[in-house]
Design an enzyme around this catalytic site. Structure first.
Site, PDB file in Angstrom:
ATOM      1  N   VAL A 141      15.845   3.755  14.618  1.00 46.29           N
ATOM      2  CA  VAL A 141      14.563   4.399  14.881  1.00 46.29           C
ATOM      3  C   VAL A 141      14.410   5.593  13.943  1.00 46.29           C
ATOM      4  O   VAL A 141      13.416   6.311  14.005  1.00 46.29           O
ATOM      5  CB  VAL A 141      14.477   4.878  16.351  1.00 46.29           C
ATOM      6  CG1 VAL A 141      13.021   5.041  16.782  1.00 46.29           C
ATOM      7  CG2 VAL A 141      15.175   3.919  17.292  1.00 46.29           C
ATOM      8  N   ARG A 169      15.264   6.281   9.899  1.00 48.99           N
ATOM      9  CA  ARG A 169      14.600   5.909   8.647  1.00 48.99           C
ATOM     10  C   ARG A 169      15.321   4.684   8.078  1.00 48.99           C
ATOM     11  O   ARG A 169      16.558   4.628   8.089  1.00 48.99           O
ATOM     12  CB  ARG A 169      14.657   7.052   7.629  1.00 48.99           C
ATOM     13  CG  ARG A 169      13.658   8.171   7.924  1.00 48.99           C
ATOM     14  CD  ARG A 169      12.219   7.723   7.669  1.00 48.99           C
ATOM     15  NE  ARG A 169      11.234   8.767   7.916  1.00 48.99           N
ATOM     16  CZ  ARG A 169      10.517   8.896   9.035  1.00 48.99           C
ATOM     17  NH1 ARG A 169      10.696   8.069  10.035  1.00 48.99           N
ATOM     18  NH2 ARG A 169       9.626   9.864   9.157  1.00 48.99           N
ATOM     19  N   ASP A 221      12.910  -0.326  14.353  1.00 46.83           N
ATOM     20  CA  ASP A 221      11.557   0.247  14.293  1.00 46.83           C
ATOM     21  C   ASP A 221      11.232   0.649  12.862  1.00 46.83           C
ATOM     22  O   ASP A 221      10.078   0.775  12.505  1.00 46.83           O
ATOM     23  CB  ASP A 221      11.455   1.460  15.226  1.00 46.83           C
ATOM     24  CG  ASP A 221      10.008   1.892  15.425  1.00 46.83           C
ATOM     25  OD1 ASP A 221       9.174   1.028  15.742  1.00 46.83           O
ATOM     26  OD2 ASP A 221       9.712   3.081  15.240  1.00 46.83           O
ATOM     27  N   GLU A 250       9.059  -0.322   3.912  1.00 44.13           N
ATOM     28  CA  GLU A 250       8.029  -0.526   4.933  1.00 44.13           C
ATOM     29  C   GLU A 250       6.682  -0.617   4.236  1.00 44.13           C
ATOM     30  O   GLU A 250       6.420   0.212   3.340  1.00 44.13           O
ATOM     31  CB  GLU A 250       8.011   0.640   5.922  1.00 44.13           C
ATOM     32  CG  GLU A 250       9.198   0.639   6.846  1.00 44.13           C
ATOM     33  CD  GLU A 250       9.191   1.814   7.819  1.00 44.13           C
ATOM     34  OE1 GLU A 250       8.100   2.415   8.030  1.00 44.13           O
ATOM     35  OE2 GLU A 250      10.253   2.150   8.325  1.00 44.13           O
ATOM     36  N   HIS A 309       7.726   0.294  12.943  1.00 42.97           N
ATOM     37  CA  HIS A 309       7.453   1.735  12.972  1.00 42.97           C
ATOM     38  C   HIS A 309       6.312   2.065  13.949  1.00 42.97           C
ATOM     39  O   HIS A 309       5.444   2.898  13.657  1.00 42.97           O
ATOM     40  CB  HIS A 309       7.104   2.256  11.575  1.00 42.97           C
ATOM     41  CG  HIS A 309       7.597   3.653  11.339  1.00 42.97           C
ATOM     42  ND1 HIS A 309       8.105   4.078  10.143  1.00 42.97           N
ATOM     43  CD2 HIS A 309       7.651   4.727  12.162  1.00 42.97           C
ATOM     44  CE1 HIS A 309       8.434   5.349  10.216  1.00 42.97           C
ATOM     45  NE2 HIS A 309       8.178   5.777  11.443  1.00 42.97           N
TER      46      HIS A 309
HETATM   47  N1  LIG Z   1      10.494   5.580  14.293  1.00 39.45           N
HETATM   48  C1  LIG Z   1       9.623   6.569  14.475  1.00 39.45           C
HETATM   49  O1  LIG Z   1       8.454   6.356  14.736  1.00 39.45           O
HETATM   50  C2  LIG Z   1      10.099   7.976  14.365  1.00 39.45           C
HETATM   51  C3  LIG Z   1       9.408   8.997  15.015  1.00 39.45           C
HETATM   52  C4  LIG Z   1       9.911  10.297  14.918  1.00 39.45           C
HETATM   53  C5  LIG Z   1      11.049  10.559  14.184  1.00 39.45           C
HETATM   54  N2  LIG Z   1      11.693   9.535  13.561  1.00 39.45           N
HETATM   55  C6  LIG Z   1      12.924   9.775  12.787  1.00 39.45           C
HETATM   56  O2  LIG Z   1      13.885  10.283  13.684  1.00 39.45           O
HETATM   57  C7  LIG Z   1      14.579  11.336  13.024  1.00 39.45           C
HETATM   58  C8  LIG Z   1      15.183  12.269  14.059  1.00 39.45           C
HETATM   59  O3  LIG Z   1      14.153  13.008  14.691  1.00 39.45           O
HETATM   60  P1  LIG Z   1      14.528  14.301  15.555  1.00 39.45           P
HETATM   61  O4  LIG Z   1      13.239  14.890  15.971  1.00 39.45           O
HETATM   62  O5  LIG Z   1      15.546  13.955  16.603  1.00 39.45           O
HETATM   63  O6  LIG Z   1      15.208  15.205  14.418  1.00 39.45           O
HETATM   64  P2  LIG Z   1      16.182  16.429  14.594  1.00 39.45           P
HETATM   65  O7  LIG Z   1      15.997  17.093  15.898  1.00 39.45           O
HETATM   66  O8  LIG Z   1      16.053  17.221  13.351  1.00 39.45           O
HETATM   67  O9  LIG Z   1      17.642  15.748  14.608  1.00 39.45           O
HETATM   68  C9  LIG Z   1      18.215  15.185  13.474  1.00 39.45           C
HETATM   69  C10 LIG Z   1      19.686  14.947  13.777  1.00 39.45           C
HETATM   70  O10 LIG Z   1      20.258  14.311  12.639  1.00 39.45           O
HETATM   71  C11 LIG Z   1      21.496  14.943  12.352  1.00 39.45           C
HETATM   72  N3  LIG Z   1      21.826  14.808  10.944  1.00 39.45           N
HETATM   73  C12 LIG Z   1      21.110  15.214   9.871  1.00 39.45           C
HETATM   74  N4  LIG Z   1      21.798  14.927   8.734  1.00 39.45           N
HETATM   75  C13 LIG Z   1      22.949  14.337   9.117  1.00 39.45           C
HETATM   76  C14 LIG Z   1      24.080  13.830   8.425  1.00 39.45           C
HETATM   77  N5  LIG Z   1      24.177  13.893   7.079  1.00 39.45           N
HETATM   78  N6  LIG Z   1      25.092  13.293   9.147  1.00 39.45           N
HETATM   79  C15 LIG Z   1      25.009  13.249  10.506  1.00 39.45           C
HETATM   80  N7  LIG Z   1      23.987  13.717  11.238  1.00 39.45           N
HETATM   81  C16 LIG Z   1      22.975  14.255  10.532  1.00 39.45           C
HETATM   82  C17 LIG Z   1      21.293  16.398  12.736  1.00 39.45           C
HETATM   83  O11 LIG Z   1      22.579  16.993  12.904  1.00 39.45           O
HETATM   84  P3  LIG Z   1      22.726  18.543  13.410  1.00 39.45           P
HETATM   85  O12 LIG Z   1      22.178  18.560  14.823  1.00 39.45           O
HETATM   86  O13 LIG Z   1      24.188  18.815  13.382  1.00 39.45           O
HETATM   87  O14 LIG Z   1      21.908  19.351  12.454  1.00 39.45           O
HETATM   88  C18 LIG Z   1      20.483  16.231  14.021  1.00 39.45           C
HETATM   89  O15 LIG Z   1      21.354  16.045  15.114  1.00 39.45           O
HETATM   90  C19 LIG Z   1      13.504  11.979  12.124  1.00 39.45           C
HETATM   91  O16 LIG Z   1      14.082  12.673  11.053  1.00 39.45           O
HETATM   92  C20 LIG Z   1      12.728  10.779  11.657  1.00 39.45           C
HETATM   93  O17 LIG Z   1      13.339  10.272  10.476  1.00 39.45           O
HETATM   94  C21 LIG Z   1      11.243   8.265  13.626  1.00 39.45           C
END
Ligand SMILES: NC(=O)c1ccc[n+]([C@@H]2O[C@H](COP(=O)([O-])OP(=O)(O)OC[C@H]3O[C@@H](n4cnc5c(N)ncnc54)[C@H](OP(=O)(O)O)[C@@H]3O)[C@@H](O)[C@H]2O)c1
Length: 192
Positions: A95, A97, A120, A125, A144
């Site tokens: 879900v 990227r 998703d 895409e 998505h």
């Molecule tokens: N499918 C969809 O429709 C949809 C909708 C919304 C979002 N998304 C995707 O979901 C992602 C997450 O959203 P969110 O709001 O949960 O973001 P978030 O709160 O910023 O959380 C991102 C998480 O990824 C971890 N991370 C980043 N780089 C990493 C790495 N190199 N190795 C391991 N962990 C890593 C971060 O670690 P730390 O906590 O240690 O910093 C954090 O826990 C978004 O960035 C987006 O790509 C998809």
């Protein structure tokens, strides 16, 4: 369609790779079903492992839920070796990227029938019409759009209303992003 046989996650270990805001919310929804939720993020904290520990966690996972943002560090982070370390029958959910997963390696695992997936997001895409993922019986693709629900829209408008009421009342707003701190903490993610 992902087959129902062996599809139950109750009591299984679910790895959440990228344990941020969505990962936390996902864990809250899985725990009542008796899942053992294990978070993985860049930095370790209570209940969350650092990314370096991922290889040791994969062997016992019933599911890997990928919620990684796409950054220079996460591109193809879920590669052939990560997928190969998952047990037979494990479910891969993406879900985050599409490009954080080596899609050719994932397709090979799915075509062999060893793993199952709910996607998703894909790379690219939209997924081309002739992509083999479309025809695999053990893959569910939501293009998505998994978040595009009536409930999602209601929650979004409720948040806008609440923010406006707070603004008018001079109360603190929710979901403040402190940009300088965020820029220091994270490599730049794609904004698509
Ligand atoms: N499918 C969809 O429709 C949809 C909708 C919304 C979002 N998304 C995707 O979901 C992602 C997450 O959203 P969110 O709001 O949960 O973001 P978030 O709160 O910023 O959380 C991102 C998480 O990824 C971890 N991370 C980043 N780089 C990493 C790495 N190199 N190795 C391991 N962990 C890593 C971060 O670690 P730390 O906590 O240690 O910093 C954090 O826990 C978004 O960035 C987006 O790509 C998809």
């Amino acid at each position: 369609m992902v087959p129902a046989a062996d599809g139950d996650l109750a009591g299984r270990r679910v790895l959440i790779l990228g344990h941020g805001s969505i990962g936390h919310a996902t864990a809250e929804r899985l725990e009542p079903f008796g899942c053992e939720v294990v978070g993985v993020a860049r930095h370790a904290r209570a209940g969350v492992h650092a990314i370096g520990e991922l290889p040791a966690l994969l062997g016992g996972a019933g599911a890997l839920v990928n919620l990684l943002p796409l950054t220079r560090d996460t591109r193809r982070l879920v590669d052939a070796a990560v997928l190969a370390a998952l047990p037979d029958g494990a479910l891969v959910v993406n879900v985050g990227r599409g490009a954080t997963v080596d899609q050719a390696a994932l397709t090979a695992e799915l075509a062999s029938g060893r793993l199952r997936a709910v996607l998703d997001v894909t790379d690219p895409e939209p997924l081309p019409e002739d992509d083999p993922l479309w025809s695999l019986p053990n893959v569910l693709i939501t293009s998505h759009s998994a978040g595009a629900t009536e409930g999602g829209r209601r929650a979004a408008w409720a948040l806008v209303g609440d923010q406006l009421r707070r603004l008018v009342a001079g109360a603190p707003l929710r979901n403040i992003v402190r940009q300088a701190a965020a820029a220091r903490a994270a490599p730049k993610a794609d904004s698509s």
